[in-house]
Each structure stands twice: as structure tokens, then as C-alpha cells.
Design a protein around this motif. Sequence first.
Motif, mmCIF file in Angstrom:
data_model
loop_
_atom_site.group_PDB
_atom_site.id
_atom_site.type_symbol
_atom_site.label_atom_id
_atom_site.label_comp_id
_atom_site.label_asym_id
_atom_site.label_seq_id
_atom_site.Cartn_x
_atom_site.Cartn_y
_atom_site.Cartn_z
ATOM 1 N N TYR A 1 -46.968 40.134 34.366
ATOM 2 C CA TYR A 1 -45.871 40.611 35.215
ATOM 3 C C TYR A 1 -45.731 42.127 35.118
ATOM 4 C CZ TYR A 1 -43.863 35.784 35.441
ATOM 5 O OH TYR A 1 -43.629 34.452 35.628
ATOM 6 N N ASP B 1 -53.047 37.527 46.994
ATOM 7 C CA ASP B 1 -53.966 36.735 46.171
ATOM 8 C C ASP B 1 -54.949 36.021 47.099
ATOM 9 O OD1 ASP B 1 -55.195 34.639 44.738
ATOM 10 O OD2 ASP B 1 -53.500 34.480 43.356
ATOM 11 N N ARG C 1 -55.457 32.057 46.378
ATOM 12 C CA ARG C 1 -54.365 31.166 46.780
ATOM 13 C C ARG C 1 -53.895 31.433 48.215
ATOM 14 N NH1 ARG C 1 -49.629 29.821 42.845
ATOM 15 N NH2 ARG C 1 -49.156 32.036 42.806
ATOM 16 N N THR D 1 -51.853 33.746 49.219
ATOM 17 C CA THR D 1 -50.415 34.002 49.248
ATOM 18 C C THR D 1 -50.137 35.425 48.776
ATOM 19 O OG1 THR D 1 -50.185 33.194 46.974
ATOM 20 C CG2 THR D 1 -49.720 31.618 48.717
ATOM 21 N N TRP D 2 -49.000 35.922 49.181
ATOM 22 C CA TRP D 2 -48.520 37.205 48.645
ATOM 23 C C TRP D 2 -47.731 36.957 47.374
ATOM 24 C CZ3 TRP D 2 -49.893 41.863 50.549
ATOM 25 C CH2 TRP D 2 -50.468 41.899 51.826
ATOM 26 N N ASP D 3 -47.893 37.837 46.397
ATOM 27 C CA ASP D 3 -47.093 37.768 45.173
ATOM 28 C C ASP D 3 -46.216 39.012 45.083
ATOM 29 O OD1 ASP D 3 -48.016 35.329 43.874
ATOM 30 O OD2 ASP D 3 -49.942 36.351 43.719
ATOM 31 N N PHE E 1 -43.337 41.129 42.718
ATOM 32 C CA PHE E 1 -42.983 41.218 41.302
ATOM 33 C C PHE E 1 -41.741 42.049 40.978
ATOM 34 C CE2 PHE E 1 -47.473 40.254 41.594
ATOM 35 C CZ PHE E 1 -47.598 39.205 40.707
ATOM 36 N N GLU F 1 -41.004 31.178 39.790
ATOM 37 C CA GLU F 1 -41.402 31.630 41.120
ATOM 38 C C GLU F 1 -40.747 30.798 42.217
ATOM 39 O OE1 GLU F 1 -45.584 30.680 42.212
ATOM 40 O OE2 GLU F 1 -45.662 29.604 40.316
ATOM 41 N N GLN G 1 -40.884 30.196 46.627
ATOM 42 C CA GLN G 1 -41.733 30.475 47.787
ATOM 43 C C GLN G 1 -40.959 30.604 49.087
ATOM 44 O OE1 GLN G 1 -44.880 27.590 47.780
ATOM 45 N NE2 GLN G 1 -46.151 28.956 46.558
ATOM 46 N N ASN H 1 -44.765 34.510 47.598
ATOM 47 C CA ASN H 1 -44.327 33.983 46.315
ATOM 48 C C ASN H 1 -43.506 35.039 45.618
ATOM 49 O OD1 ASN H 1 -44.787 31.693 44.853
ATOM 50 N ND2 ASN H 1 -46.981 32.081 44.683
ATOM 51 N N TRP I 1 -41.714 36.326 42.301
ATOM 52 C CA TRP I 1 -41.736 36.030 40.861
ATOM 53 C C TRP I 1 -40.409 36.450 40.236
ATOM 54 C CZ3 TRP I 1 -45.360 33.108 38.479
ATOM 55 C CH2 TRP I 1 -46.518 32.838 39.218
#
Length: 377
Positions: free
Chosen positions: A5, A17, A20, A22-24, A26, A268, A270, A291, A293
Motif C-alpha cells: 500500500y 492492473d 485483473r 481493474t483500476w486500483d 490507494f 477493498e 469495488q 477497486n 483500497w
Amino acid sequence: PFEWYAEMRSEAPVHYDERRETWDVFRYEDVDRVLRDHETFSADRSSSGVDSSDEAGEGMPVLKTMISTDPPEHDRLRGFVNDRFQPGALREYRPRLAELTDELVDGLEDAGRFDFVEEFAIPLPVTVIAELLGIPAERRDQFKEWSDALIARPESPSEEAVQRMQARRETAQREMGQYFAKLLEERESGEGNDLVTLAATTDELRLQEKIGFCMILLLAGNITTTNLLTNAVWCFEEQGIMEAVRSGDIDRKKAIEEVLRYRSPIQEIQRVASENVELGGQQIEAGEVVNVWVGAANRDPEIFDEPETFRPERSPNQHLAFGKGIHYCLGAPLARLEADIALDRLLARFDRLDADLSELQPISSHYGLQFLPCRVN
Ligand code: HEM
């Protein structure tokens, strides 16, 4: 995950990512924005075009409930029950919740050494929600079995084990749905104060939605509260503050908030972008999964002093463990109340409560432990 993180917050705070797809996200500021802006970031994952039936966020099967809908549906599905979960409305339950907690604590007394997760942290939330729903006492064991099945994980990653788990889950879901349908019908003209009667007597919801409502309370509330209770004992032992919490030298309620921040049961959440949007300098396209976090936001040094340190009296403590915006956890006041009563009763009853942290086995779907051996005397 906490080192990852920290790295991501500073190196790639909004990151795609590839694997996957997907957007992460943080950083606290960005996570907060996504959760608040429900028009741009939809909770309805069916709009992503991704088939999420297999891994519905945080182990929740896809049901049409408030958690996976946008306004105006969301407000209709939540509105009829919202008041019941306000702290004021829950206050009247406090004596009964204390009684249910004491019954479980009684069971530990003779055990000496026991698994806190199995013997206390799992049964407490199930018992409490059964009480609120008004499940008759003679069905409680069956009810617990269904609840366990709904959150069950495969014993191994083998295809067979996964299939067995899915079959068990589907059976439980079907049986429970039938059971709730019957209960809802019986209580259509009911006077009771329980949540099944509340759902049964509202004109706002169709039958399937009423059933979904009953189920989502279990799915959203049980494993999360189990992990809050477990993570609290884990943190207090690790920090050596069990005695200080017992004596009141450390404020119990503040310490629970710090557990929520430091070891958030849900890491997390979504969403799906409903239009093209820029976030943290990145261009997110409509339909892409985002996503956020929460666990990373809760340790963002921009917001929290010494975020990697557990400070039981941290105040203010604006963590996002219960989310933010219109989907802010319905059960947050209940979870706080349960944790407060549980820790009060446990620490009042025993001279010593020692947790064995020599072997920590994380669970996979949420942030918590498989087991937590404890000794009391
Ligand atoms: C929503 C966390 C306990 C019922 C949420 C959300 C989070 C969360 C992060 C937001 C999900 C999102 O934005 O998509 C937790 C944690 C708990 C807890 C950490 C325990 C420590 C409970 C309990 C109940 C409950 C005890 C019910 C008895 C719900 C419901 C929603 C929700 C119904 C959906 C609200 C909406 O969509 O409007 N929870 N929860 N939760 N939670 Fe909890």
C-alpha cells in the motif's frame, strides 16, 4: 499488504492492473472521492459487463440489494430500514445484547484455553442478527449453519473443494430464501418489533427484495463483525494494552475505532465507472472496474499522523473502514455497539485474557485471522 500500500500510494496511487483488468486506488483523497461520487462510480457491477457472479465483492453473492444498486433503487431498498440502525434506535437493544454476550462468555469460562474466533467472534454476530430479525430460538442452530455456509470458503483450492463449497452455499441460500419467504408471509400482519416484520409490512419492496434484505444483513454483517472482534483482541494483545482497556485508562470506544483503521476488516471496495473520468491523473473509461483500497487510505500519511503506528486514543480518526457516502455501512452503529459490549463483558469477567500470537493464519476473503488461541483465568 501494508508495505505494498505504502509503495503504491507514493509510486502509482491510481494504477491499472493488467491482469485483473481493474483500476486500483490507494490514496485517501481519491478513495474518498470515488465513494462519495456515486453518480460517476456506480455500485451496480452488472453495468461493468464483467461477470462477477463468481467473486462478488467481499464474498457476497450477487443479490439485488441496496449494496449493489444506485439511486433511486438504492434509496428505496435502504430507506425503509435506515432508522432502525441508528444509534438511538439500537440503544434499547443494549441490555439484550449484553445478555446474549454474557451467555457466550459463560461458555468460555470453563474452557480455559479456546479459539476466540470459533467460540466467540463467529457466534456473537450470528446470534445478534438472529435476535434482530426475530428468528425463533428453536431455529437458531439451523440459522447458524446457513450463515456459516453462506460465508464458507473451499477447504483447498482444488476444483472439487470449490465445487463442494459452492454447492453448500447454494443449498444454504435456497433453503434460507425459502425460510425467509415463509417467515415474511407469516408476519405480514405482524405487530412485532423485529426486522422480518418490518420488511414484511412495508409496501416499498417486492418479495424477492425483502428476502434479499434479510440475507444481506447476514452476508454484510457477520464475517465483518467477526473480524472486528478478532482484530481487536489481536491488536490489544500485540500492543500490550489489554489491561489498560480493561481499567479504562484507554478509552474502549476510541481503541475500537483504531482497530477499524489499523486492521480494517474490509480492505477493498469495488465500483464501476459509469462515464469517462479522470482520477489522480489517470483516464478511467466508462465500464471499467475501480477497486478502492480502504485499507491503504486508512494508512495515508496525508491524513493520519504516524499511520503505521497503532495509537489507541487517536482522535480525530476519520477512517474509511465503513465506507463513505450513500452506501456507508448500515450496520456501523450495530458493529460498534457489539464490539463495545463484547470487549466490556470479556474483560470484566476474566482477570486475565491472553491471546497467543505465535501463529497468525490470515483468512483470504477479508482481513482477519483463521483462529486466535486464547487463555482466560
Ligand atoms: C455496507 C463494512 C458490519 C450491513 C458496508 C460498507 C462497508 C462495510 C465498507 C460499504 C460497502 C460499499 O460501499 O460498497 C463493515 C464493517 C463491519 C460491518 C467493517 C463490521 C466491523 C455490518 C453489520 C451489518 C452491516 C453488523 C448489518 C447488520 C451493511 C449493509 C451495507 C453495508 C446493509 C450496505 C449499505 C448500502 O449499500 O447502503 N459495510 N460492515 N454491516 N453494511 Fe457493513
